[in-house]
Design a protein around this motif. Structure first.
Motif, PDB file in Angstrom:
ATOM      1  N   PHE A  95       3.799  14.081 -16.959  1.00 38.78           N
ATOM      2  CA  PHE A  95       2.601  13.186 -16.555  1.00 38.78           C
ATOM      3  C   PHE A  95       1.938  13.497 -15.406  1.00 38.78           C
ATOM      4  N   CYS A  96       2.697  14.291 -14.762  1.00 41.00           N
ATOM      5  CA  CYS A  96       2.245  14.344 -13.203  1.00 41.00           C
ATOM      6  C   CYS A  96       1.457  15.611 -12.769  1.00 41.00           C
ATOM      7  N   SER A  97       0.155  15.309 -12.252  1.00 45.12           N
ATOM      8  CA  SER A  97      -0.740  16.397 -11.781  1.00 45.12           C
ATOM      9  C   SER A  97      -0.099  17.040 -10.490  1.00 45.12           C
ATOM     10  N   GLN A  98       0.848  16.652  -9.844  1.00 42.90           N
ATOM     11  CA  GLN A  98       1.473  17.084  -8.605  1.00 42.90           C
ATOM     12  C   GLN A  98       2.387  18.252  -8.897  1.00 42.90           C
ATOM     13  N   SER A  99       2.845  18.638 -10.049  1.00 44.43           N
ATOM     14  CA  SER A  99       3.509  19.591 -10.437  1.00 44.43           C
ATOM     15  C   SER A  99       3.017  20.845 -10.266  1.00 44.43           C
ATOM     16  N   PRO A 108      -6.044  19.951 -11.143  1.00 48.47           N
ATOM     17  CA  PRO A 108      -6.946  19.982  -9.974  1.00 48.47           C
ATOM     18  C   PRO A 108      -6.189  19.660  -8.734  1.00 48.47           C
ATOM     19  N   VAL A 109      -5.173  19.042  -8.673  1.00 48.93           N
ATOM     20  CA  VAL A 109      -4.340  18.636  -7.256  1.00 48.93           C
ATOM     21  C   VAL A 109      -3.769  19.865  -6.558  1.00 48.93           C
ATOM     22  N   ARG A 110      -4.218  19.933  -5.422  1.00 48.11           N
ATOM     23  CA  ARG A 110      -3.758  21.147  -4.563  1.00 48.11           C
ATOM     24  C   ARG A 110      -2.649  20.599  -3.505  1.00 48.11           C
ATOM     25  N   ALA A 111      -1.842  21.378  -2.949  1.00 48.19           N
ATOM     26  CA  ALA A 111      -0.958  20.934  -1.963  1.00 48.19           C
ATOM     27  C   ALA A 111      -1.508  20.596  -0.724  1.00 48.19           C
ATOM     28  N   ALA A 112      -0.997  19.450  -0.308  1.00 50.48           N
ATOM     29  CA  ALA A 112      -1.418  18.973   0.967  1.00 50.48           C
ATOM     30  C   ALA A 112      -0.600  18.194   1.886  1.00 50.48           C
ATOM     31  N   ARG A 113      -0.746  18.032   3.256  1.00 47.06           N
ATOM     32  CA  ARG A 113       0.340  17.383   3.995  1.00 47.06           C
ATOM     33  C   ARG A 113      -0.533  16.399   5.099  1.00 47.06           C
ATOM     34  N   ILE A 114      -0.126  15.460   5.280  1.00 44.27           N
ATOM     35  CA  ILE A 114      -0.811  14.747   6.302  1.00 44.27           C
ATOM     36  C   ILE A 114      -0.022  14.204   7.635  1.00 44.27           C
ATOM     37  N   ASP A 115      -0.533  14.312   8.719  1.00 43.25           N
ATOM     38  CA  ASP A 115       0.426  14.010   9.832  1.00 43.25           C
ATOM     39  C   ASP A 115       0.679  12.682  10.450  1.00 43.25           C
ATOM     40  N   ILE A 116       1.514  12.320  11.442  1.00 44.84           N
ATOM     41  CA  ILE A 116       1.819  11.089  11.579  1.00 44.84           C
ATOM     42  C   ILE A 116       0.858  10.015  12.180  1.00 44.84           C
ATOM     43  N   PRO A 117      -0.215  10.618  12.974  1.00 48.87           N
ATOM     44  CA  PRO A 117      -1.204   9.641  13.306  1.00 48.87           C
ATOM     45  C   PRO A 117      -2.145   9.144  11.998  1.00 48.87           C
ATOM     46  N   GLY A 126       0.721  -1.240   0.036  1.00 48.39           N
ATOM     47  CA  GLY A 126       0.222   0.024   0.147  1.00 48.39           C
ATOM     48  C   GLY A 126       0.965   1.232  -0.007  1.00 48.39           C
ATOM     49  N   ILE A 127       0.284   2.145  -0.605  1.00 52.55           N
ATOM     50  CA  ILE A 127       1.163   3.497  -0.749  1.00 52.55           C
ATOM     51  C   ILE A 127       0.302   4.643  -0.099  1.00 52.55           C
ATOM     52  N   VAL A 128       0.806   5.711   0.517  1.00 55.49           N
ATOM     53  CA  VAL A 128       0.326   6.863   1.122  1.00 55.49           C
ATOM     54  C   VAL A 128       1.226   8.139   0.784  1.00 55.49           C
ATOM     55  N   SER A 129       0.604   9.219   0.478  1.00 54.55           N
ATOM     56  CA  SER A 129       1.423  10.453   0.225  1.00 54.55           C
ATOM     57  C   SER A 129       1.391  11.500   1.589  1.00 54.55           C
ATOM     58  N   LEU A 130       2.758  11.564   1.996  1.00 49.26           N
ATOM     59  CA  LEU A 130       3.037  12.382   2.967  1.00 49.26           C
ATOM     60  C   LEU A 130       2.834  13.899   2.502  1.00 49.26           C
ATOM     61  N   LYS A 131       3.356  14.199   1.504  1.00 44.93           N
ATOM     62  CA  LYS A 131       3.093  15.658   0.877  1.00 44.93           C
ATOM     63  C   LYS A 131       2.681  15.406  -0.460  1.00 44.93           C
ATOM     64  N   THR A 132       1.323  16.026  -0.632  1.00 45.50           N
ATOM     65  CA  THR A 132       0.860  15.954  -2.175  1.00 45.50           C
ATOM     66  C   THR A 132       0.598  17.362  -2.754  1.00 45.50           C
ATOM     67  N   GLY A 133       1.138  17.437  -4.067  1.00 45.72           N
ATOM     68  CA  GLY A 133       0.963  18.484  -4.802  1.00 45.72           C
ATOM     69  C   GLY A 133       2.125  19.596  -4.515  1.00 45.72           C
ATOM     70  N   GLY A 134       2.247  20.437  -5.352  1.00 46.22           N
ATOM     71  CA  GLY A 134       3.260  21.629  -4.994  1.00 46.22           C
ATOM     72  C   GLY A 134       4.391  21.355  -5.409  1.00 46.22           C
TER      73      GLY A 134
END
Length: 345
Positions: A87-91, A97-106, A72-80
């Protein structure tokens, strides 16, 4: 004259003899196909695909075993991201439509727990960056420690280009495998990325290997490359001797320079799966993004019986995948066992 030289200097490679050569060279001896041989496989007609996939499956069972590794994969920091991978919508350079976001350790810990419940042995933490700054390095190291304290799962990471010192810190934290995709062949790379070079990606993989982490590197097929460049790409990958090669297929993303490209045809994708297995007989080939669009359910089954021996379950970074339960049901239907965690440590 060596046997390999005799293979290369034999009669002209075509559909009548390439699979026979591959049976001897790859299946019997465990040697990957060279560029010319890989190209001959990629040029096989549609009516030869079934035979190719049967041989590729024999190769992977002999040299890799019959088990399938689930991740499984998860994005710690998305976009930006400051890079311009077309090919990448995170640029940050593209109007996607992808916007910068970040998730925390929990949140990362919970994602790891849910991933482990699927039977996965691998959890990959990803960030959309050129390379990690000190804050991201610390977050990734803290997350790795926290997850390993609570979840019985292996940790992989993919946070862009890293120095030798950063690679060592990740290794010391418990990251056992690092992903940094070459994306495409060296000759086609400038048509896909202009903000950094192919050699810079190679340098990161050298740093990963030097500190003792497993090398994971693959790319995306269907970016507009020719079959010749696809064969070149397989050899580029073989040259870095990766533990794992993720095989993605272009899923055109709105707002990117490749938004209007047509998805790869299913038979072209199946040919590539078989060819890459014959070029990389002892490497883990992992189904990754775009397989749902390119292959559908039937094609995914053909791929798993045609050389693929690992899958990412659930969603990808910015695109939807299949529910994990659907992929696990498919593995059960095909009678393909899931690799146990204690066999990957």
């Amino acid at each position: 004259m060596t046997t390999a030289t005799q293979d290369a200097q034999g009669s002209a490679l075509d559909e009548s003899n390439i699979l026979e050569l591959a049976r001897t060279k790859v299946l019997e001896r465990g040697e990957g196909l060279n560029y010319e041989e890989t190209l001959a496989v990629l040029n096989l007609p549609d009516e030869k695909i079934e035979e190719l996939l049967e041989l590729a499956h024999e190769v992977r069972v002999k040299w890799c075993g019959d088990e399938v590794e689930v991740e499984g994969i998860v994005s710690l920091k998305t976009g930006g991201c400051p890079e311009d991978c077309h090919f990448c919508s995170q640029s940050a350079m593209f109007n996607s439509p992808v916007r910068a976001a970040r998730i925390d350790i929990p949140e990362l810990i919970e994602s790891a727990k849910q991933t482990r419940k699927t039977g996965a042995s691998e959890f990959c933490i990803v960030a959309a960056v050129r390379g990690p700054d000190e804050r991201l390095m610390n977050d990734l190291i803290d997350a790795t420690h926290a997850i390993k304290d609570e979840v019985d799962i292996e940790i992989a990471a993919s946070v862009g280009m890293i120095t030798l010192e950063q690679a060592q810190r990740l290794k010391d934290a418990g990251v056992h495998r690092y992903n940094h995709n070459l994306e495409t062949s060296e000759s086609y790379f400038p048509q896909v990325v202009t903000t950094h070079t192919f050699e810079e990606r190679i340098d990161t993989l050298k740093n990963v290997r030097q500190v003792g982490m497993e090398v994971c590197t693959g790319g995306i097929l269907g970016l507009g490359e020719t079959r010749e460049q696809r064969a070149e790409f397989a050899q580029n990958l073989a040259s870095v001797d990766p533990t794992e090669v993720p095989m993605n297929f272009l899923d055109p993303r709105p707002g990117t320079p490749f938004a209007d490209k047509e998805p790869m045809e299913a038979n072209e994708a199946l040919r590539a799966i078989g060819a890459f297995r014959l070029a990389l007989p002892k490497t883990t080939l992992r189904f990754a993004g775009g397989r749902e669009l390119t292959l559908g359910d039937l094609g995914a089954e053909q791929g798993l019986l045609g050389g693929i021996n690992a899958v990412i379950v659930g969603n990808y970074l910015t695109t939807l995948g299949r529910p994990a339960e659907t992929d696990l049901d498919m593995l059960g239907k095909l009678r393909l066992p899931i690799r146990a965690l204690n066999e990957t440590i």
